[in-house]
Write a protein that holds these residues in place. Structure first.
Motif, PDB file in Angstrom:
ATOM      1  N   VAL A  70     -26.293  50.960  47.193  1.00  0.00           N
ATOM      2  CA  VAL A  70     -25.250  51.835  47.754  1.00  0.00           C
ATOM      3  C   VAL A  70     -25.699  53.290  47.691  1.00  0.00           C
ATOM      4  N   ARG A  90     -28.295  53.977  50.275  1.00  0.00           N
ATOM      5  CA  ARG A  90     -27.689  54.064  51.610  1.00  0.00           C
ATOM      6  C   ARG A  90     -27.027  55.420  51.829  1.00  0.00           C
ATOM      7  N   ARG A  91     -26.489  55.986  50.767  1.00  0.00           N
ATOM      8  CA  ARG A  91     -25.815  57.285  50.869  1.00  0.00           C
ATOM      9  C   ARG A  91     -26.770  58.454  50.645  1.00  0.00           C
ATOM     10  N   ASP A 148     -14.687  54.214  52.919  1.00  0.00           N
ATOM     11  CA  ASP A 148     -15.820  53.365  53.310  1.00  0.00           C
ATOM     12  C   ASP A 148     -15.422  51.904  53.096  1.00  0.00           C
ATOM     13  N   GLU A 173     -17.015  49.096  53.526  1.00  0.00           N
ATOM     14  CA  GLU A 173     -18.007  48.285  52.808  1.00  0.00           C
ATOM     15  C   GLU A 173     -17.919  48.524  51.313  1.00  0.00           C
ATOM     16  N   LEU A 174     -17.750  49.787  50.930  1.00  0.00           N
ATOM     17  CA  LEU A 174     -17.625  50.125  49.520  1.00  0.00           C
ATOM     18  C   LEU A 174     -16.303  49.610  48.951  1.00  0.00           C
TER      19      LEU A 174
END
Length: 200
Positions: free
Chosen positions: A82, A85-86, A141, A143-144
């Motif tokens: 994660v 990705r960020r 988000d 997905e998060l």
């Protein structure tokens, strides 16, 4: 997002919910929370392994902690992805004042030490579970949000696991009475620590 019926907003072993100011602070500094959370997962894996070293004669605990360490490391890996990705660096691990203070509430040695350690870990997992639910319901988000919903289920299983392990080494009524005392201490610790964008 629909909350799973198997995870309540505030786990029953906690004496009070998180300060309502924590969630907006966490959302405003989400990357910082994610970094802290990643390290919390790593520390949880390390703690599970350390318990194996402390009580290798307790087979049920050893097997449980082996599985838990693997699961927590998997969570650490997922949080690391994660962060990647960020575009956020993991950085260096910080100490956790909340856990440090909670550990001080336990007995440092003697027959009650292991019991208190298990119950303190249960409270840490329960507080994480509560905050995962808050994040799952609020992070923009999707997905998060889904990840935190999933992790809240894991944490619910973890805090129950530690209570069950404690009940294998002491009578249940003694365990629950001691858990009640430590839960009161946990709320007091949260109240006196500064509010920060961290998991605890």
């Amino acid at each position: 997002m629909t909350q799973s019926p198997t995870v309540t907003a505030v786990p029953s072993i906690l004496k009070a919910p998180t300060d309502p100011r924590w969630l907006p602070l966490a959302l405003a500094h989400l990357d910082q929370v994610l970094v802290d959370h990643a390290w919390c997962e790593q520390k949880a894996a390390a703690t599970a392994l350390s318990l194996i070293v402390k009580v290798p004669e307790n087979r049920n605990l050893v097997v449980s902690m082996m599985h838990l360490a693997q699961e927590e490391l998997h969570h650490f890996e997922r949080l690391q992805r994660v962060l990647e990705r960020r575009g956020v660096s993991l950085g260096r691990m910080d100490s956790d004042p909340y856990v440090k203070e909670l550990l001080k509430a336990g007995r440092p040695s003697g027959p009650g030490h292991l019991l208190d350690r298990l119950l303190i870990l249960s409270l840490v997992e329960a507080r994480s579970c509560e905050r995962f639910v808050l994040l799952a319901e609020s992070v923009p988000d999707l997905e998060l949000a889904a990840l935190y919903q999933e992790l809240s289920l894991s944490e619910a299983g973890h805090y129950r696991l530690f209570v069950n392990l404690a009940c294998q080494i002491s009578p249940r009524e003694d365990v629950m009475a001691r858990l009640d005392e430590l839960a009161v201490a946990e709320v007091k610790i949260l109240a006196r620590l500064p509010l920060t964008p961290r998991m605890h």
